[in-house]
Design a protein around this motif. Structure first.
Motif, PDB file in Angstrom:
ATOM      1  N   VAL A   1       0.955  -1.294   0.127  1.00  0.00           N
ATOM      2  CA  VAL A   1      -0.037   0.073  -0.125  1.00  0.00           C
ATOM      3  C   VAL A   1       0.917   1.290  -0.028  1.00  0.00           C
ATOM      4  O   VAL A   1       0.721   2.263  -0.980  1.00  0.00           O
ATOM      5  CB  VAL A   1      -0.985  -0.065   1.183  1.00  0.00           C
ATOM      6  CG1 VAL A   1      -1.641   1.377   1.512  1.00  0.00           C
ATOM      7  CG2 VAL A   1      -1.976  -1.082   1.079  1.00  0.00           C
TER       8      VAL A   1
ATOM      9  N   GLY B   1       2.406   1.904  -3.282  1.00  0.00           N
ATOM     10  CA  GLY B   1       1.715   2.224  -4.633  1.00  0.00           C
ATOM     11  C   GLY B   1       1.393   1.053  -5.165  1.00  0.00           C
ATOM     12  O   GLY B   1       0.440   1.007  -6.175  1.00  0.00           O
ATOM     13  N   THR B   2       2.015  -0.073  -5.054  1.00  0.00           N
ATOM     14  CA  THR B   2       1.661  -1.507  -5.943  1.00  0.00           C
ATOM     15  C   THR B   2       0.023  -2.011  -5.360  1.00  0.00           C
ATOM     16  O   THR B   2      -0.420  -2.561  -6.397  1.00  0.00           O
ATOM     17  CB  THR B   2       2.658  -2.413  -5.677  1.00  0.00           C
ATOM     18  OG1 THR B   2       2.481  -2.667  -4.272  1.00  0.00           O
ATOM     19  CG2 THR B   2       4.185  -2.000  -5.846  1.00  0.00           C
TER      20      THR B   2
ATOM     21  N   ARG C   1      -3.502  -0.599  -4.268  1.00  0.00           N
ATOM     22  CA  ARG C   1      -4.286   0.632  -4.075  1.00  0.00           C
ATOM     23  C   ARG C   1      -5.585   0.415  -3.430  1.00  0.00           C
ATOM     24  O   ARG C   1      -6.221  -0.823  -3.714  1.00  0.00           O
ATOM     25  CB  ARG C   1      -4.599   1.215  -5.516  1.00  0.00           C
ATOM     26  CG  ARG C   1      -3.477   1.645  -5.937  1.00  0.00           C
ATOM     27  CD  ARG C   1      -3.810   2.075  -7.391  1.00  0.00           C
ATOM     28  NE  ARG C   1      -4.867   3.010  -7.767  1.00  0.00           N
ATOM     29  CZ  ARG C   1      -5.526   3.092  -9.004  1.00  0.00           C
ATOM     30  NH1 ARG C   1      -4.798   2.757 -10.128  1.00  0.00           N
ATOM     31  NH2 ARG C   1      -6.612   3.715  -9.128  1.00  0.00           N
TER      32      ARG C   1
ATOM     33  N   SER D   1      -9.301   1.643  -2.086  1.00  0.00           N
ATOM     34  CA  SER D   1     -10.254   2.619  -2.485  1.00  0.00           C
ATOM     35  C   SER D   1     -11.877   2.399  -1.576  1.00  0.00           C
ATOM     36  O   SER D   1     -12.038   1.292  -1.317  1.00  0.00           O
ATOM     37  CB  SER D   1     -10.821   2.788  -3.858  1.00  0.00           C
ATOM     38  OG  SER D   1     -11.323   1.542  -4.401  1.00  0.00           O
TER      39      SER D   1
ATOM     40  N   GLU E   1     -10.212   6.891  -4.070  1.00  0.00           N
ATOM     41  CA  GLU E   1      -8.835   6.248  -3.651  1.00  0.00           C
ATOM     42  C   GLU E   1      -8.270   6.842  -2.459  1.00  0.00           C
ATOM     43  O   GLU E   1      -8.147   8.132  -2.150  1.00  0.00           O
ATOM     44  CB  GLU E   1      -7.795   6.394  -4.755  1.00  0.00           C
ATOM     45  CG  GLU E   1      -6.691   5.348  -4.480  1.00  0.00           C
ATOM     46  CD  GLU E   1      -5.709   5.498  -5.841  1.00  0.00           C
ATOM     47  OE1 GLU E   1      -4.489   5.089  -5.621  1.00  0.00           O
ATOM     48  OE2 GLU E   1      -6.153   5.477  -6.891  1.00  0.00           O
TER      49      GLU E   1
ATOM     50  N   THR F   1      -5.091   7.483   0.264  1.00  0.00           N
ATOM     51  CA  THR F   1      -3.693   7.823   0.238  1.00  0.00           C
ATOM     52  C   THR F   1      -2.962   6.535   0.866  1.00  0.00           C
ATOM     53  O   THR F   1      -3.587   5.817   1.520  1.00  0.00           O
ATOM     54  CB  THR F   1      -3.392   9.050   0.910  1.00  0.00           C
ATOM     55  OG1 THR F   1      -3.715   9.005   2.271  1.00  0.00           O
ATOM     56  CG2 THR F   1      -4.236  10.379   0.264  1.00  0.00           C
ATOM     57  N   PRO F   2      -1.783   6.458   0.353  1.00  0.00           N
ATOM     58  CA  PRO F   2      -1.028   5.184   0.968  1.00  0.00           C
ATOM     59  C   PRO F   2      -1.174   5.540   2.506  1.00  0.00           C
ATOM     60  O   PRO F   2      -1.309   4.209   3.121  1.00  0.00           O
ATOM     61  CB  PRO F   2       0.369   5.319   0.311  1.00  0.00           C
ATOM     62  CG  PRO F   2       0.078   6.257  -0.950  1.00  0.00           C
ATOM     63  CD  PRO F   2      -0.890   7.152  -0.559  1.00  0.00           C
TER      64      PRO F   2
END
Length: 171
Positions: free
Chosen positions: A93, A96-97, A99, A101, A129, A131-132
């Motif tokens: 997460v 960014g791999t 995601r 939402s 979505e 944020t990480p």
């Protein structure tokens, strides 16, 4: 005349009283020895029963300790495996791999309609979505909840192991 004295001597109660007292003493001593012997047998039996009960209790305790140790090992392994999976997920997460939402309602300029057909046409799902940082925080919260459930399940398993062991011993 000696026969008369012999007969008179036989009528003398002192030797007979001595014989009766001697017989009573012998019977009393014999009963006392039997009572002591029975008491010793009862004490030995009670001691044996206590020793057997103690051994059964110790065996139950050893069995419970082995069961609880096995449960603790399984719980520790499960917690480690889940922590590794959660850490990989959170790392994905953050990188960014992965995601995340959530569904949200879209803002519409038109007034809502009561027509069911129109509601079906407008039911396209809008997603926001995360944020990480928010995603990793939510994943950590969910992981903490999962850990708490696993801990409670471990307590239930330990309780069941103890209950099963003692129920088996009392049958």
């Amino acid at each position: 005349m000696t026969k008369i004295f012999d007969c008179i001597r036989l009528l003398d109660p002192r030797p007979w009283i001595a014989v009766v007292i001697l017989l009573i003493a012998i019977v009393g001593i014999n009963k006392y020895k039997n009572a002591v012997h029975e008491n010793d047998k009862a004490a030995a039996q009670a001691q044996k029963e206590r020793a057997d009960a103690t051994e059964n209790t110790l065996e139950s305790e050893r069995l419970i300790n082995r069961s609880l140790a096995t449960l603790a090992d399984q719980h520790h392994k499960e917690m480690q495996d889940e922590k590794e999976k959660r850490d990989r997920f959170i790392a994905g997460v953050r990188a960014g791999t992965i995601r995340l939402s959530i569904p949200v309602h879209s803002c519409r300029a038109t007034a809502p309609t009561t027509d069911p057909a129109a509601a079906v046409r407008d039911s396209t799902e809008t997603r926001a979505e995360l944020t990480p940082e928010a995603g990793s925080t939510l994943a950590a919260i969910a992981g903490d909840g999962d850990d708490a459930i696993r801990q409670l399940n471990k307590c239930i398993d330990a309780y069941q192991a103890v209950r099963t062991t003692y129920n088996v011993q009392t049958k």
